[in-house]
Design an enzyme around this catalytic site. Structure first.
Site, PDB file in Angstrom:
ATOM      1  N   ARG A  75      85.127 -41.294 -93.331  1.00  0.00           N
ATOM      2  CA  ARG A  75      84.281 -41.593 -94.483  1.00  0.00           C
ATOM      3  C   ARG A  75      82.984 -42.150 -93.914  1.00  0.00           C
ATOM      4  O   ARG A  75      82.938 -43.271 -93.438  1.00  0.00           O
ATOM      5  CB  ARG A  75      84.957 -42.630 -95.390  1.00  0.00           C
ATOM      6  CG  ARG A  75      86.154 -42.084 -96.151  1.00  0.00           C
ATOM      7  CD  ARG A  75      86.714 -43.079 -97.146  1.00  0.00           C
ATOM      8  NE  ARG A  75      87.839 -42.479 -97.883  1.00  0.00           N
ATOM      9  CZ  ARG A  75      89.086 -42.435 -97.436  1.00  0.00           C
ATOM     10  NH1 ARG A  75      89.391 -42.986 -96.272  1.00  0.00           N
ATOM     11  NH2 ARG A  75      90.045 -41.857 -98.154  1.00  0.00           N
TER      12      ARG A  75
ATOM     13  N   GLY B 144      90.246 -39.033 -96.643  1.00  0.00           N
ATOM     14  CA  GLY B 144      91.607 -39.151 -96.094  1.00  0.00           C
ATOM     15  C   GLY B 144      92.123 -37.800 -95.651  1.00  0.00           C
ATOM     16  O   GLY B 144      91.932 -36.805 -96.341  1.00  0.00           O
TER      17      GLY B 144
ATOM     18  N   GLY C 128     115.111 -38.200-107.947  1.00  0.00           N
ATOM     19  CA  GLY C 128     116.084 -38.738-108.890  1.00  0.00           C
ATOM     20  C   GLY C 128     115.976 -40.249-109.048  1.00  0.00           C
ATOM     21  O   GLY C 128     116.984 -40.935-109.221  1.00  0.00           O
TER      22      GLY C 128
ATOM     23  N   ASP D 234      96.394 -36.731-102.970  1.00  0.00           N
ATOM     24  CA  ASP D 234      96.518 -37.468-104.231  1.00  0.00           C
ATOM     25  C   ASP D 234      96.565 -36.607-105.481  1.00  0.00           C
ATOM     26  O   ASP D 234      96.953 -37.077-106.543  1.00  0.00           O
ATOM     27  CB  ASP D 234      95.390 -38.492-104.354  1.00  0.00           C
ATOM     28  CG  ASP D 234      95.522 -39.616-103.346  1.00  0.00           C
ATOM     29  OD1 ASP D 234      96.666 -39.916-102.961  1.00  0.00           O
ATOM     30  OD2 ASP D 234      94.498 -40.187-102.947  1.00  0.00           O
TER      31      ASP D 234
END
Lengths: 328, 328, 328, 328
Positions: free
Chosen positions: B76, B15, B190, B132
């Protein structure tokens, strides 16, 4: 035996920094979580002197995490530098029945807190909030990451113009005593040269390097200059000197100025502020005082205010090397 | 004795992540600095298989540091998972007289690199580039910080609408196997609740917490949900379940999707990419192979690819606690 | 003879839009300038029904010009659709001694205002505030320009990923009944195809065009789809249909969703809101009612609410042509 | 009879502006659509003189719509101001078999184009590309809208600091001869005062107004000053004068500088550039010359270069009034 902490005051002091509101919010909500009262003082120590404060609860800080500046306002109080000023401040603290203070700011703030604690035995914990990243005892100060992004975005824009016109730009960034902003934003923006207070490259080297990069076919260049750069000329003199010596160059100056202090904080600064301030409240509830919380090696840590004030963090020399390699 | 490295290939795989271009630039310029040739392969290992590459020099990577995506494109490659595919790739490497590879990507990329090294004895260094942050051996992967800022800015916008309409928003963020993005962006934005794959709070607790926060006067709420959240419902089912059980709530869903992968990288990611990739080139020139560079405790470090692939970094449990305290 | 207007109410109703706060601020400050009282009703007409309002002065609206959402909150009041609801609202108006209303919203809001005026003889002026730009009588609605920028920035990010992976992206944007957002943001983002409710290109044409652009060497594409596109499939079905028929394509879907409603308003929207709302107050003070203010041909104008509600602005067919030419 | 146009040249000249790349892209793609060759000249007229150009096709301009600056680079050619320079340029045009030019820039560019056409009978169409919005014959120039957003975002950041410290900020924006940027961005940023070249308010009035606003409880203020403001002091002198006369104020100066020229263009500027440039190409193909395209009353129009150069657009006096009302 330490008195139980039932009421905590919070203030922001010194130059404002993005993430100060996230820090205030975290202090207030951590207090709420631990069933502890919380009051906010306005304009740093000046508000303590004048008794200018407000009760804060979870609702008071709703939706402020994303906002720049500080809802408590900030100031550098001259009065607090005097014994009389600090006495007045202590009177307020007593009258308002406040047991401890969380001080969000830089080393001026911490110095004030330390002497206040010594004279009046009020528990204080410091939280490093300043865009300059020049505090010993933490790898990152609150606001620094946001300021870097602001600078890099601004230089990206200047790069558009520099490339379009084949120009040389001198961009002055904040950092009177420390080159952290210049060095990191300079690498981030792909600057051709970075001038910082910690290192005097000398004008010769600057000219040499600019000449070389022009000869190698580079038609535009960005030089990032820290406010407090050691070459001993301000950025306008610097630009003039360079154009006199390298008349090929069409040089311009931009002083980024106060946009570097504002803006919505980055995620990093919000999370950092949240973590440091929860810890600050927990330290106070745990009976600690005269400490500074910091983020060291990816963990929340604390050190004594004394240690934090004893020295200044060193500039990372390896970053100078990286900058050199990448501006090839 | 190790062969002298004279020609290095670089590729981006898996990715895409913001900062990959800054990483490519650093590899290319570090090579130039060390008088080493550099070629870029297109579309990850697929480009190695197909011999799809280009010579890169300092000028090829001018002004790419600020751009999202990857100029080398990413993919990929299924073919590279086969022995035949890797043989073709090795043939390219030989024919192109390439001595070593810098692999920018995630663990799939590193696994490919490791087996490629074992079968064909080609030096490889991995650089963690993925939004990630799920790579062992580094505190931060390239792209993660930018993704967090993108998510937080998006949720800030959604918060405007949530507050204006007193609504409950479920915001799905990336992270199929790891809740790093959800947890950090949730704190940064938040969020009232954060649901991540590493922790199953259960639907009961979610309902309970939402009910409590409504009773406390909160009229709008944000729940950040990781793609791979363990509750076993997708975000739309989750929203439906909640509205069936808490009919007071006007709930909406936003799936942030691919905007999280793009955008101009933050200063942090640009500097990280620069530092890691200079080190990657230096390791190769130093005769090293099968290593991954990483940023650990505020320093550039390296570990073996084997160690990097052995485990996954743990979610920081303390952040869950912080989130709990601050969503009071 | 018209009663002198001494007290004006303001509300925001319908979907929230960036710039609503700038609009509220302008109403409040224009009232202050003309020595007229101003009160703000919460949650649109629902707040009028419930008597939920607050006195507003120049200080109440300090620093809100830059904020998304609406400090008065917004809602679609079902009760106001009934005669009884409107009676209650009229009672509030009378009790609060309010002489006139500024209504910031879309055509639902204006319809409500018109009938309210007819039944209860309360002066009303409408201000077009909606991201959809679907109001007759103005070239631009408040919030539209900001939403376009938000969409274009999001698609720029998606483009990074699309280019890096040679992918086809379907991006759904808001606009159930009108393709204004899709058409303008699609051109702004350089989309290869734009699907809008006003025009049914048919699936055949989409396939044909995508095939052609692939053959011409394009490896990535963006298709912008309006929520209410006429092809009669939702964006997920559309993507599936395309991948079934053009298996070469690796297609993904992103639904931008509610991020389009939030965010700090653009300069255009802030100035537009300021100008329209000053005029709205001046019209009321001048004894006018049942009008909508708008921005036509670069000037602030007004028309009757009746005219504003009679029809819908047409999509600019020339823009479809422009899109066609530029996606060559 | 007019020669058939088969080959069009495009250049960007004068100060660069965001959206110039979107404009170049639109010229190139409109040419491709109409099966007309297109070449791009580098550095404005200087590239024509030097024969520095490149063939451009649809692929050359892929993904540039979102980028600031101009891929063709820009310059102000002194040589082109001479008859000899223009003769050399005409020689290039002849040798390169170019039939017509699209000139993207400001009035200096158009003046050059007009005289070039008169002396050498080369068809030219001007496209207004400048952040200053000071071109007669169009309501908006390409780049102006983006510059306004850049300024407003910068002042929003400065406002954070101003509010936090109760300070007065003087912010200098671009516009040597025209106050368009100052006036619109000042309203958009909620500035307390706006000083522009078209109107001399006098120092007295400024002092009076600042004093009044301080007395009314305002603790921070922003004054937006156009570069070419008529008060006859530069922004630093202005700040000094004010602090000498109003010692209560803690005043600071920020000169926004070149960040105003860069950055990714807004949706408005991208669509504007696209529409104007498609029309420019169509006018040339239609045998027209010596025209400027513009956006008037929400439509693409054209006028003669002569008319465009005859006068300057007036500042909108109503905006001064709006600013006055809203800074109450």
């Amino acid at each position: 035996m330490a008195k139980k902490i039932q009421r905590i005051g919070v203030l922001t002091s010194g130059g404002d920094a993005p993430g100060m509101n996230a820090a205030i919010r975290a202090v207030v909500r951590a207090c709420a979580y631990y069933h502890t009262d919380c009051v906010g003082f306005y304009r740093g120590f000046q508000g303590v002197i004048e008794g200018d404060y407000e009760e804060l609860n979870a609702r008071s800080v709703r939706n402020i995490i994303s906002r720049g500046g500080t809802i408590l306002k900030s100031a550098r109080s001259r009065e607090f530098l005097t014994k009389e000023g600090r006495q007045k401040a202590a009177d307020t603290i007593k009258k308002a029945e406040i047991d401890a203070l969380v001080l969000i700011g830089g080393d001026g703030t911490f110095r004030g807190g330390k002497i206040f604690n010594e004279e009046h035995n009020i528990s204080v914990i410091g939280v490093p909030g300043t865009i300059d990243n020049d505090i010993f005892g933490t790898n990152y100060t609150i606001g620094y990451d946001t300021a870097l992004n602001t600078v890099v975005e601004a230089i990206d824009k200047i790069r558009d113009t520099a490339s379009s016109h084949n120009r040389l730009f001198f961009v002055e960034v904040m950092g009177r005593d420390a080159g952290f902003i210049a060095l990191n934003s300079g690498i981030g923006a792909g600057a051709e040269e970075i001038l910082i207070p910690e290192e005097n490259l000398g004008l010769e080297r600057l000219l040499f390097s600019l000449e070389r990069s022009r000869r190698s076919g580079k038609t535009s260049s960005i030089v990032v200059v820290s406010e407090g750069d050691k070459i001993g000329k301000n950025v306008f003199q610097l630009a003039e000197y360079v154009t006199q010596n390298l008349p090929d160059y069409d040089a311009r100056v931009t002083v980024l100025g106060h946009i570097q202090r504002g803006g919505s904080p980055s995620c990093f600064d919000r999370v950092l502020a949240s973590r440091l301030c929860v810890r600050a409240v927990e330290l106070l509830l745990d009976g600690q005082t005269n400490m500074m919380v910091g983020f060291i090696n990816n963990k929340v840590e604390s050190c004594s205010l004394e240690d934090a004030l004893k020295s200044k963090p060193d500039i990372n020399k390896d970053l100078l090397r990286i900058s050199d390699i990448l501006s090839t």
